[in-house]
Write a protein that holds these residues in place. Structure first.
Motif, PDB file in Angstrom:
ATOM      1  N   LYS A  74       6.432   2.877  -9.717  1.00 58.69           N
ATOM      2  CA  LYS A  74       5.076   3.414  -9.611  1.00 58.69           C
ATOM      3  C   LYS A  74       5.100   4.934  -9.728  1.00 58.69           C
ATOM      4  O   LYS A  74       4.270   5.535 -10.430  1.00 58.69           O
ATOM      5  CB  LYS A  74       4.451   2.993  -8.280  1.00 58.69           C
ATOM      6  N   ILE A  75       6.033   5.565  -9.037  1.00 55.49           N
ATOM      7  CA  ILE A  75       6.169   7.021  -9.102  1.00 55.49           C
ATOM      8  C   ILE A  75       6.408   7.475 -10.536  1.00 55.49           C
ATOM      9  O   ILE A  75       5.758   8.397 -11.041  1.00 55.49           O
ATOM     10  CB  ILE A  75       7.319   7.491  -8.191  1.00 55.49           C
ATOM     11  N   ALA A  76       7.353   6.813 -11.200  1.00 55.48           N
ATOM     12  CA  ALA A  76       7.697   7.190 -12.570  1.00 55.48           C
ATOM     13  C   ALA A  76       6.502   7.042 -13.503  1.00 55.48           C
ATOM     14  O   ALA A  76       6.232   7.920 -14.338  1.00 55.48           O
ATOM     15  CB  ALA A  76       8.868   6.337 -13.060  1.00 55.48           C
ATOM     16  N   LYS A  77       5.767   5.941 -13.373  1.00 57.60           N
ATOM     17  CA  LYS A  77       4.628   5.698 -14.259  1.00 57.60           C
ATOM     18  C   LYS A  77       3.514   6.714 -14.040  1.00 57.60           C
ATOM     19  O   LYS A  77       2.893   7.184 -15.004  1.00 57.60           O
ATOM     20  CB  LYS A  77       4.097   4.279 -14.043  1.00 57.60           C
TER      21      LYS A  77
ATOM     22  N   GLY B  55       0.788  -1.227   0.000  1.00 60.70           N
ATOM     23  CA  GLY B  55       0.000   0.000   0.000  1.00 60.70           C
ATOM     24  C   GLY B  55       0.817   1.272   0.000  1.00 60.70           C
ATOM     25  O   GLY B  55       0.244   2.367  -0.036  1.00 60.70           O
ATOM     26  N   MET B  56       2.152   1.154   0.022  1.00 53.04           N
ATOM     27  CA  MET B  56       2.990   2.351   0.103  1.00 53.04           C
ATOM     28  C   MET B  56       3.243   2.989  -1.258  1.00 53.04           C
ATOM     29  O   MET B  56       3.447   4.202  -1.352  1.00 53.04           O
ATOM     30  CB  MET B  56       4.315   2.020   0.780  1.00 53.04           C
ATOM     31  N   ALA B  57       3.271   2.194  -2.325  1.00 48.80           N
ATOM     32  CA  ALA B  57       3.626   2.733  -3.643  1.00 48.80           C
ATOM     33  C   ALA B  57       2.645   3.817  -4.079  1.00 48.80           C
ATOM     34  O   ALA B  57       3.061   4.874  -4.581  1.00 48.80           O
ATOM     35  CB  ALA B  57       3.682   1.609  -4.672  1.00 48.80           C
ATOM     36  N   GLU B  58       1.354   3.584  -3.917  1.00 51.89           N
ATOM     37  CA  GLU B  58       0.359   4.586  -4.306  1.00 51.89           C
ATOM     38  C   GLU B  58       0.515   5.858  -3.490  1.00 51.89           C
ATOM     39  O   GLU B  58       0.428   6.970  -4.020  1.00 51.89           O
ATOM     40  CB  GLU B  58      -1.058   4.029  -4.147  1.00 51.89           C
ATOM     41  N   GLN B  59       0.740   5.699  -2.191  1.00 54.44           N
ATOM     42  CA  GLN B  59       0.918   6.870  -1.335  1.00 54.44           C
ATOM     43  C   GLN B  59       2.131   7.694  -1.763  1.00 54.44           C
ATOM     44  O   GLN B  59       2.076   8.930  -1.837  1.00 54.44           O
ATOM     45  CB  GLN B  59       1.126   6.444   0.118  1.00 54.44           C
ATOM     46  N   MET B  60       3.231   7.004  -2.058  1.00 56.11           N
ATOM     47  CA  MET B  60       4.465   7.702  -2.381  1.00 56.11           C
ATOM     48  C   MET B  60       4.407   8.320  -3.775  1.00 56.11           C
ATOM     49  O   MET B  60       4.989   9.382  -4.024  1.00 56.11           O
ATOM     50  CB  MET B  60       5.647   6.765  -2.219  1.00 56.11           C
ATOM     51  N   ALA B  61       3.682   7.666  -4.690  1.00 54.64           N
ATOM     52  CA  ALA B  61       3.480   8.264  -6.011  1.00 54.64           C
ATOM     53  C   ALA B  61       2.634   9.532  -5.886  1.00 54.64           C
ATOM     54  O   ALA B  61       2.903  10.541  -6.550  1.00 54.64           O
ATOM     55  CB  ALA B  61       2.799   7.259  -6.941  1.00 54.64           C
ATOM     56  N   GLU B  62       1.629   9.478  -5.034  1.00 51.77           N
ATOM     57  CA  GLU B  62       0.786  10.634  -4.783  1.00 51.77           C
ATOM     58  C   GLU B  62       1.601  11.780  -4.189  1.00 51.77           C
ATOM     59  O   GLU B  62       1.475  12.948  -4.582  1.00 51.77           O
ATOM     60  CB  GLU B  62      -0.337  10.221  -3.830  1.00 51.77           C
ATOM     61  N   TYR B  63       2.474  11.427  -3.237  1.00 50.56           N
ATOM     62  CA  TYR B  63       3.336  12.427  -2.590  1.00 50.56           C
ATOM     63  C   TYR B  63       4.276  13.064  -3.614  1.00 50.56           C
ATOM     64  O   TYR B  63       4.428  14.294  -3.666  1.00 50.56           O
ATOM     65  CB  TYR B  63       4.130  11.752  -1.477  1.00 50.56           C
ATOM     66  N   ALA B  64       4.915  12.218  -4.432  1.00 51.16           N
ATOM     67  CA  ALA B  64       5.848  12.727  -5.437  1.00 51.16           C
ATOM     68  C   ALA B  64       5.130  13.615  -6.452  1.00 51.16           C
ATOM     69  O   ALA B  64       5.657  14.659  -6.866  1.00 51.16           O
ATOM     70  CB  ALA B  64       6.547  11.573  -6.138  1.00 51.16           C
TER      71      ALA B  64
ATOM     72  N   GLY C 203       5.000   7.375   2.731  1.00 43.96           N
ATOM     73  CA  GLY C 203       4.547   6.000   2.552  1.00 43.96           C
ATOM     74  C   GLY C 203       4.406   5.301   3.894  1.00 43.96           C
ATOM     75  O   GLY C 203       5.381   4.844   4.473  1.00 43.96           O
ATOM     76  N   ILE C 204       3.196   5.249   4.405  1.00 42.58           N
ATOM     77  CA  ILE C 204       2.936   4.616   5.698  1.00 42.58           C
ATOM     78  C   ILE C 204       2.412   3.203   5.461  1.00 42.58           C
ATOM     79  O   ILE C 204       1.505   2.996   4.646  1.00 42.58           O
ATOM     80  CB  ILE C 204       1.923   5.438   6.518  1.00 42.58           C
ATOM     81  N   THR C 205       2.993   2.246   6.162  1.00 43.78           N
ATOM     82  CA  THR C 205       2.582   0.855   5.988  1.00 43.78           C
ATOM     83  C   THR C 205       1.090   0.686   6.263  1.00 43.78           C
ATOM     84  O   THR C 205       0.588   1.115   7.307  1.00 43.78           O
ATOM     85  CB  THR C 205       3.378  -0.057   6.938  1.00 43.78           C
ATOM     86  N   VAL C 206       0.385   0.088   5.322  1.00 46.75           N
ATOM     87  CA  VAL C 206      -1.031  -0.243   5.516  1.00 46.75           C
ATOM     88  C   VAL C 206      -1.079  -1.565   6.277  1.00 46.75           C
ATOM     89  O   VAL C 206      -0.695  -2.616   5.760  1.00 46.75           O
ATOM     90  CB  VAL C 206      -1.773  -0.353   4.174  1.00 46.75           C
TER      91      VAL C 206
END
Length: 312
Positions: free
Chosen positions: A151-154, A95-104, A278-281
């Motif tokens: 994920k961030i790049a995409k 669940g962290m990739a979506e959060q970190m992509a959103e942050y970036a 990215g907070i662990t879900v």
């Protein structure tokens, strides 16, 4: 002869957090034995450790451990304490990739000034439209192309920003990818925004320094979603002071919480966040760790195993 059920021991930085994770594992896996680590106590006989920045005494106190599972994607905080022969597994996304992509992406929007003028004029009761952003003028370099960096790049590329990716080993993607020292310079030189999503290893510590930042296009922007140890703070501050960096969005630091007298707090163009990109879900982490333990119990390999020599 039936396989013995898993016996877990949980060890984190705080007893309250340790107890919370232990309770969650007990609820999801009621047949498993789950203990909480207390330094100086006799061995519990646990066979699997669930950890976040654990006391190094854990691995001496629990000699029957077969594997350790880290409650995060980054393993730099445990790599120095765990025995070299101990299998170590990290979370893959959870669940962290979506959060970190959103942050970036938020950092990219801050860098290009997409909404800032509207926020300012709204406070003054003004109505004025601005020309749209020319995304071609804001190419983005993403350092680290694991599950999170990819994920961030995409996500950023999907919105029309030119994206360049760099990693230790050359990747194949729908955007230009680079590897190695020469590739790092080429990747950063082609970009105006730098997103750091690298694992922290001896090879990447201090990587974002004066030399790397000088290769970024003038008026660049830095987004750090990885670890504070990647940054040479003095070099980042110098780049901000000179104007070579127009700003930064920083989520991780060598000392956390960030001290009240740290220079970053006094730079208007720097936004500091308390390591929340990215907070662990919890539910996803429980499922991922549990499924891996079940595989190991059956003598099958599980994904996410860390290469101790590489640090990720």
């Amino acid at each position: 002869m039936p396989t013995q059920l898993p016996h877990l021991i949980v060890a984190t930085t705080r007893p309250s957090e340790t107890a919370r994770w232990a309770d969650e594992f007990r609820k999801v896996y009621p047949d498993w034995k789950v203990d909480e680590f207390v330094a100086g106590q006799p061995s519990t006989g646990a066979t699997y450790a669930i950890v976040w920045q654990p006391d190094a005494a854990l691995f001496k106190q629990e000699p029957h451990l077969r594997a350790t599972f880290n409650l995060g994607a980054g393993v730099d905080a445990v790599a120095g304490t765990i025995p070299a022969e101990m299998p170590l597994y990290r979370l893959e996304d959870a669940g962290m990739a979506e959060q970190m992509a959103e942050y970036a992406l938020y950092g990219v929007l801050r860098a290009v000034g997409r909404f800032q003028p509207y926020e300012e004029q709204a406070r003054e009761g003004k109505w004025k439209a601005y020309r749209p952003i020319d995304r071609r003028q804001w190419p983005v370099a993403v350092l680290g192309l694991g599950a999170i960096g990819s994920k961030i790049a995409k996500v950023i590329a999907s919105l029309g920003y030119p994206v360049h990716g760099w990693s230790r080993r050359l990747h194949e993607a729908d955007f230009p990818c680079y590897a190695g020292e020469k590739g790092l310079k080429e990747c950063v030189s082609a970009s105006r925004i730098l997103v750091n999503a690298l694992p922290l290893t001896p090879q990447t510590e201090g990587l974002i320094n004066r030399d790397v930042l000088s290769n970024l296009q003038p008026g660049g922007y830095l987004i750090n979603v990885a670890r504070g140890g990647h940054l040479v703070d003095a070099d980042v501050l110098d780049a901000l002071k000179s104007g070579h960096l127009s700003g930064a969005l920083l989520d991780a630091f060598t000392q956390e919480p960030l001290p009240a007298d740290h220079p970053y707090w006094g730079v208007p163009s720097v936004m500091v966040t308390p390591h929340i990109s990215g907070i662990t879900v919890r539910e996803l982490a429980l499922e991922q760790i549990g499924s891996r333990i079940e595989l190991l119990q059956q003598g099958k390999p599980a994904t996410g195993r860390v290469n101790h020599s590489q640090g990720y």
